[in-house]
Design a protein around this motif. Structure first.
Motif, PDB file in Angstrom:
ATOM      1  N   TRP A 730      77.538  95.813  85.324  1.00  0.00           N
ATOM      2  CA  TRP A 730      78.367  96.642  86.192  1.00  0.00           C
ATOM      3  C   TRP A 730      77.625  97.885  86.677  1.00  0.00           C
ATOM      4  CZ3 TRP A 730      82.556  95.364  88.712  1.00  0.00           C
ATOM      5  CH2 TRP A 730      83.355  94.316  88.256  1.00  0.00           C
ATOM      6  N   SER A 747      79.983 105.325  82.022  1.00  0.00           N
ATOM      7  CA  SER A 747      80.744 104.086  82.069  1.00  0.00           C
ATOM      8  C   SER A 747      81.772 104.059  80.950  1.00  0.00           C
ATOM      9  CB  SER A 747      79.798 102.886  81.932  1.00  0.00           C
ATOM     10  OG  SER A 747      80.518 101.685  81.861  1.00  0.00           O
ATOM     11  N   GLU A 749      84.507 101.264  79.348  1.00  0.00           N
ATOM     12  CA  GLU A 749      84.875  99.849  79.374  1.00  0.00           C
ATOM     13  C   GLU A 749      85.985  99.593  78.358  1.00  0.00           C
ATOM     14  OE1 GLU A 749      82.851  95.456  78.477  1.00  0.00           O
ATOM     15  OE2 GLU A 749      81.674  97.297  78.313  1.00  0.00           O
ATOM     16  N   ASP A 750      86.987  98.832  78.766  1.00  0.00           N
ATOM     17  CA  ASP A 750      88.051  98.389  77.861  1.00  0.00           C
ATOM     18  C   ASP A 750      87.965  96.867  77.796  1.00  0.00           C
ATOM     19  OD1 ASP A 750      90.430  97.539  76.673  1.00  0.00           O
ATOM     20  OD2 ASP A 750      91.565  99.247  77.464  1.00  0.00           O
ATOM     21  N   ARG A 751      87.339  96.376  76.740  1.00  0.00           N
ATOM     22  CA  ARG A 751      87.094  94.932  76.662  1.00  0.00           C
ATOM     23  C   ARG A 751      88.381  94.138  76.486  1.00  0.00           C
ATOM     24  NH1 ARG A 751      81.501  94.353  73.076  1.00  0.00           N
ATOM     25  NH2 ARG A 751      80.206  95.627  74.492  1.00  0.00           N
ATOM     26  N   THR A 755      88.800  96.000  81.800  1.00  0.00           N
ATOM     27  CA  THR A 755      88.624  97.000  82.850  1.00  0.00           C
ATOM     28  C   THR A 755      87.294  97.718  82.701  1.00  0.00           C
ATOM     29  OG1 THR A 755      89.719  98.742  81.574  1.00  0.00           O
ATOM     30  CG2 THR A 755      91.118  97.350  82.967  1.00  0.00           C
ATOM     31  N   HIS A 756      86.791  98.204  83.841  1.00  0.00           N
ATOM     32  CA  HIS A 756      85.529  98.943  83.881  1.00  0.00           C
ATOM     33  C   HIS A 756      85.712 100.134  84.816  1.00  0.00           C
ATOM     34  CE1 HIS A 756      83.286  95.591  81.973  1.00  0.00           C
ATOM     35  NE2 HIS A 756      84.189  94.853  82.605  1.00  0.00           N
TER      36      HIS A 756
END
Length: 866
Positions: A730, A747, A749-751, A755-756
Motif C-alpha cells: 500500500w 500508515s 492498518e486494521d487487519r 482497512t488502510h
C-alpha cells in the motif's frame, strides 16, 4: 456600473455578467442587473466563473504531433493537408465539426470557408446533439427555424408546461423567473418527465409518462382541444393548413401509450384546454429522440390549433442547451442550412449567398450530419477533419467508436483551449482564446444577441477562432475574401448578408446592425431591420412558407427504436447535473462546483437495486451493445422501475470508466439527424471490487485502479477509487498515486476490518492521504479536502477533531453551504421553510437551483419527527 459587460459562456439562457479583472489574471464576476435575460441573477456555474480563469492545463502554443510548433508551420500544414485532400479526393473528403461554444463570428467564418470556398456542406455542430429536432420541427411547421416567443412569456403565462426539461438544474435562471411568476400570479406548472427531477419541486402536476411517449400526450391534447371547442377556428382558417389530417392522426393514437393514470391525464387536459395563456417549454427530453421532430410538431400542432402562439404569455418555447446554439443555427452551422436561415437546397438562396460572397463554389445538397459525419470518418471517406471547441470522443453517441474513427482519420486538427480526449487524438492542435479573452456575439434562446467582450489578454500564442480560419483560408488562396481586421468586421458582413435574406422573405434579418457600434452593442433581440424590430412572431400569421400559412402535421407516436430484452432489460436516460457543464473542461476547474457531485453515478429504483443486489454507494458495471461504464450506485425512486439515469459529463480526463455516451446507441431521428440519447438499452451487474478508496492531496494524482474519478478541491485534488486486486504494498501504491517518492509515510492498518490509512508527510504537514477499505469508505470528505496540506497526522482520523466543524457535502454551491451546516441549523433554529433556511444561512437565495434539495431536507426532517 463598473466592470466589463459580457455574457455567460454556459447555457442558452444567455445571462449578462459584469466582470472586474484584478490585474493578476483573475476576476470577480456578478450578474448584470440590466441584462434582459437574467436581470442580475446567475446560477451556480455563472457565479463560479471567476474560479475557471487560470492557465493551468491551457494549450498555449500550436502542436504538431507531440511537439510545439510555430503558427506558420501549423497553419501551413493544415492548409496543405486540406488542399491535398480536396485535390485528390474532392471537396466532400473534408469536414468541419463545430460547437455551440463558438461565437457567431467564428461560426460564420467556418461556414463561409467550407461551403462557399471549399465547396462542401460537410460541416456540422454539436448542437445537432441537442437542438436539431427543434430546428426541423420549426422548419416543417413555420417554414423557418423561428422561436416565436420571448422570456417575458414565462412571466405572463397562467400555465407553463415543461416537457423533457429539468429547468431547475439546466436553466436555473429561467427556473427562478418561473418561481417568481408562480408566487406573483399563481402560475400553474406541469412537468412532463419520466424521471422526478428537481424541477418537480414547483410542479402542480408531474406527469411521469412512459419513456418516449410525449407525442401521444400532445396528440391527446389536440383531440381534447377539438372536442372541447377550444380550437381557434378563425386562426386556423386564416393561417394554418393540415388541421384535419393532424386531428385524424391524433384521434387514431392511444393516450394509454403514455402509461399515465387516467386522473392525471384528465387534469392536464382540463388545464391545457381551458387556460388561455399557456407556454410549453421543451428541451432535450423532447429533442434527443429518434422521433424528436415528430414530438416537436405534436407540441406545435396544439399551439397552432388553439392560436396560442406569438402573443404575451403563450406559445411553444424551445430552450437551448449551449451558449450559442442559436447563433450557430442562424449562421448556417448545420450541414443542411445556409447562413441567415437560408435554404441550402433552394437555388435562389444558394445563388444569393454565393453572389454575396463572390465565392467559387457552393454545394447543392446537404452535407453529413454529426453521426453520419463520424461514420464517414470511420469508413475513410473523410480524409481531413477540423474539430473546433468540442469533444466528440466523449460527447457523441457510441463515443468509443467515434474516438476510434478520429484516431484512424488521415489528418485531424483540433482547435481548443485545454487538453481533452479529442485533442489527444489530433495531428495538429491549435491554441484558441477562451471566454474572457475573445470578442464576438452569441444568441440566446429567445433570439437576443449579446456581446462577449474580452477582459483578459490572450495567453501564450492563443488566437481567436475566426482568425485561425481566415489564416487557413488565406493559405488556400482566398486571402481577400477573409481579410477581416477584427470580429466587428465579421459581424458587419454577416449582418449585411442577413439583409439579403430579409429581402428573400426570411425571418432572420439584422441588417439594421450593419453600422451599429459593435463595441457598445447592447443586448438586442432580432429581427433588427427597417421593417421590424424584435418582438414575437406569428400572432397574426405571416409564416415563412410559400403561402405564408403554418403546417400542422399528422403525427403517429412512436416509442424508442431500441427494445429492451432479457440481456439488456433497462432503459438508460442521460442528462446533466446542476453544477457541471458538458465535458467539464471549464466547470471542473472550479473547486466549488466539484463539491456537490464529484463523480459519475447511476440512479436506479430501489426494487431494481434489490433484485440485482446493488447497495447504496457501491459500483455497478453498465453495459450496452455499444460499450461499458462503471458508475456509483444511487438508489432512488426518482426513476421508474426498469429505467436508470446517468449524467454525461465525465471524460477520460476525469473518470475514464464514467464516459456515459460510450453506452448510447447512434440511433437518429429521420428528419433532424439528432441522436436518441435518452433511451438506449443497458444491462447492470454489481462490480464487487476488492477495495474502495478515497484519496486527497495537495498535488496532482495519477490514479491506477479499475475505477477512479478525480476532482479539484480548494487545496488540491480528491479521487474516488476502487480496485479489483488489492495492492501488494500500500505504501508503494500511495507513493505512485501521489507522485511523492520521498515523503515520509505514516500508515495505519486494521487487519480485522481490512482497512488502510496512509498519510504522506513533509515538515509535519500531510501532503496526501489514502483511505482504503473492503466497502465504500465512510469519511468526512469535505473536512479532509479542507485540511490536507495544513493538518498533520490527525488527518488520518478521517473526521474533524474536537472543536472542528465539518460542513458536509455542499448543497448550495453559490454560497458554499454544506449539508451538515444546513441540517444543524434546521434542528437548532427550528427552521420550517426554505425561506427560513435562506434567512438563516443565505442558502438558496442566489440562483435558487438548490431549493428543491433544501425542501427535501425539510421534508425528511418532518417525516422523521412523525
Amino acid at each position: 456600473m463598473s466592470g466589463v459587460r459580457t455574457t455567460c459562456p454556459y447555457c442558452g439562457v444567455g445571462c449578462g455578467v459584469l466582470v472586474t479583472p484584478d490585474g493578476a489574471g483573475n476576476a470577480s464576476v456578478k450578474g448584470d442587473p440590466d441584462h434582459p435575460a437574467n436581470y442580475g441573477r446567475l446560477c451556480s456555474k455563472g457565479t463560479a466563473l471567476g474560479e475557471t480563469l487560470g492557465l493551468e492545463d491551457r494549450i498555449l502554443t500550436p502542436v504538431i504531433g507531440a511537439s510545439a510548433a510555430s503558427w506558420d508551420a501549423a497553419l501551413d500544414l493544415v492548409a496543405d493537408r486540406f488542399a491535398t485532400a480536396i485535390r485528390e479526393h474532392g471537396p466532400d473528403s473534408v469536414a468541419f465539426y463545430l460547437s455551440g461554444q463558438m461565437l457567431t463570428e467564428d461560426y460564420y467564418a467556418a461556414n463561409k470557408l467550407i461551403k462557399g470556398y471549399i465547396g462542401t456542406a460537410n460541416v456540422d455542430t454539436n448542437s445537432r446533439l441537442c437542438m436539431a429536432s427543434s430546428v426541423a420541427g420549426h422548419k416543417r411547421a413555420f417554414g423557418a427555424d423561428t422561436v416565436p416567443g420571448a422570456y417575458e412569456d414565462l412571466d405572463q403565462a397562467d400555465l407553463v408546461v415543461l416537457v423533457g426539461s429539468n429547468l431547475a438544474w439546466c436553466h436555473p435562471v429561467l427556473y427562478q423567473r418561473l418561481v417568481a411568476a408562480k408566487k406573483a400570479r399563481g402560475t400553474k406548472v406541469v412537468v412532463v418527465d419520466p424521471r422526478r427531477t428537481a424541477t418537480c419541486d414547483i410542479a402542480d402536476l408531474h406527469l411521469a409518462l412512459a419513456s418516449g411517449s410525449d407525442a401521444a400526450l400532445f396528440n391527446a391534447a389536440l383531440v381534447a382541444l377539438a372536442d372541447r371547442d377550444a380550437v381557434d377556428e378563425t386562426y386556423v382558417a386564416r393561417h394554418v393548413t393540415g388541421f384535419d389530417a393532424a386531428l385524424a392522426s391524433a384521434r387514431a393514437s392511444d393516450p394509454a401509450m403514455t402509461g399515465l393514470p387516467v386522473s392525471d391525464l384528465a387534469m392536464f387536459l382540463d388545464w391545457f384546454t381551458t387556460t388561455e395563456r399557456v407556454v410549453t417549454v421543451y428541451s432535450q427530453g423532447i429533442n434527443q429522440s429518434s422521433s424528436g421532430t415528430d414530438k416537436v410538431n405534436a407540441i406545435l400542432n396544439c399551439h397552432l390549433a388553439s392560436g396560442r402562439i406569438g402573443r404575451p404569455g403563450m406559445g411553444p418555447f424551445s430552450v437551448t442547451g449551449q451558449p450559442n446554439a442559436m447563433g450557430g443555427r442562424e449562421v448556417g452551422g448545420l450541414a443542411n442550412m445556409l447562413a441567415c436561415h437560408l435554404e441550402l437546397e433552394n437555388p435562389a438562396h444558394r445563388d444569393a449567398v454565393q453572389g454575396f460572397w463572390n465565392s467559387p463554389a457552393m454545394p447543392d445538397k446537404p452535407g453529413l450530419k454529426a453521426v453520419e459525419l463520424f461514420d464517414a470518418v470511420a469508413q475513410g471517406q473523410i480524409k481531413a477533419l477540423w474539430v473546433i471547441h468540442t469533444n466528440p470522443a466523449v460527447s457523441m453517441p457510441d463515443a468509443d467508436a467515434v474516438a476510434r474513427a478520429i484516431k484512424g482519420c488521415d489528418f485531424v486538427v483540433v482547435s481548443d483551449v485545454t487538453q481533452t480526449d479529442t485533442t489527444r487524438l489530433a495531428d495538429v492542435i491549435l491554441p484558441a482564446t477562451a471566454w474572457g479573452e475573445k470578442s464576438g456575439t452569441v444568441t440566446n434562446s429567445d433570439r437576443t444577441i449579446s456581446r462577449q467582450r474580452p477582459f483578459l489578454p490572450a495567453p501564450g500564442q492563443a488566437r481567436d477562432d475566426w482568425r485561425m480560419i481566415a489564416d487557413v483560408a488565406a493559405r488556400m488562396g482566398w486571402c481577400d475574401a477573409f481579410g477581416w481586421s477584427n470580429a466587428g468586421d465579421v459581424f458587419a458582413e454577416y449582418a449585411a448578408l442577413s439583409g439579403i435574406a430579409g429581402d428573400l422573405g426570411r425571418d432572420f434579418d439584422i441588417s439594421g446592425l450593419v453600422q451599429a457600434d459593435y463595441d457598445a452593442l447592447p443586448p438586442t433581440r432580432w429581427p433588427v431591420s427597417a421593417q421590424r424590430q424584435g418582438g414575437r412572431f406569428f400572432a397574426q400569421g405571416g409564416f415563412f412558407t410559400p403561402d405564408q400559412r403554418a403546417r400542422m402535421l399528422p403525427i403517429t407516436p412512436r416509442l424508442p427504436v431500441a427494445k429492451t430484452a432479457p440481456h439488456y432489460p433497462f432503459r438508460l436516460n442521460t442528462g446533466r447535473v446542476r453544477d457541471q457543464w458538458h465535458t467539464m473542461t471549464r466547470t471542473a476547474l472550479s473547486p466549488r462546483l466539484n463539491q456537490h457531485i464529484a463523480e459519475p453515478f447511476l440512479e436506479i429504483h430501489p426494487d431494481d437495486a434489490a433484485t440485482l443486489g446493488l447497495a447504496p454507494a457501491t459500483l455497478a458495471r453498465v453495459t450496452s451493445p455499444q460499450g461499458a461504464a462503471i458508475l456509483r450506485v444511487a438508489i432512488t425512486d426518482r426513476v421508474q422501475r426498469g429505467q436508470v439515469f446517468a449524467p454525461m459529463h465525465w471524460t477520460g480526463e476525469t473518470a475514464p470508466t464514467g464516459r456515459v455516451d460510450a453506452l448510447v446507441a447512434a440511433v437518429t431521428a429521420p428528419f433532424s439527424g439528432q441522436p436518441e440519447s435518452k433511451a438506449s438499452v443497458v444491462a447492470l451487474t454489481a462490480l464487487s471490487p476488492a477495495w474502495y478508496g478515497f484519496a486527497v492531496s495537495v498535488g496532482p494524482q495519477t490514479p491506477d485502479a479499475a475505477y477512479w474519478a478525480r476532482a479539484r478541491h480548494a487545496g488540491g485534488w480528491r479521487s474516488e477509487l476502487a480496485g479489483t486486486d488489492v495492492p501488494d504494498d500500500w505504501e508503494a501504491y500511495s507513493r505512485a498515486l501521489f507522485n511523492l517518492p520521498d515523503a515520509t509515510c505514516l500508515s495505519v492498518e486494521d487487519r480485522v476490518r481490512g482497512t488502510h490509512r496512509l498519510a504522506l508527510m513533509e515538515g509535519g504537514r500531510t501532503l496526501a492521504a489514502l483511505f482504503a477499505a473492503p466497502d465504500p469508505v465512510q469519511l468526512a470528505r469535505g473536512h479532509l479536502a479542507a485540511q490536507v496540506g495544513q493538518a498533520g497526522a490527525a488527518l488520518l482520523a478521517g473526521r474533524p477533531g474536537a472543536g472542528m466543524v465539518d460542513p458536509g457535502p455542499t448543497i448550495c454551491a453559490c454560497l458554499n453551504v454544506g449539508l451538515n451546516t444546513i441540517t444543524a441549523a434546521i434542528a437548532a433554529q427550528n427552521l420550517i421553510s426554505v425561506e427560513d433556511i435562506g434567512t438563516a444561512l443565505q442558502a438558496g437565495t442566489s440562483c435558487g437551483s438548490c431549493r428543491p434539495e433544501l425542501a427535501a431536507l425539510l421534508a425528511g426532517r418532518l417525516e422523521a419527527a412523525e
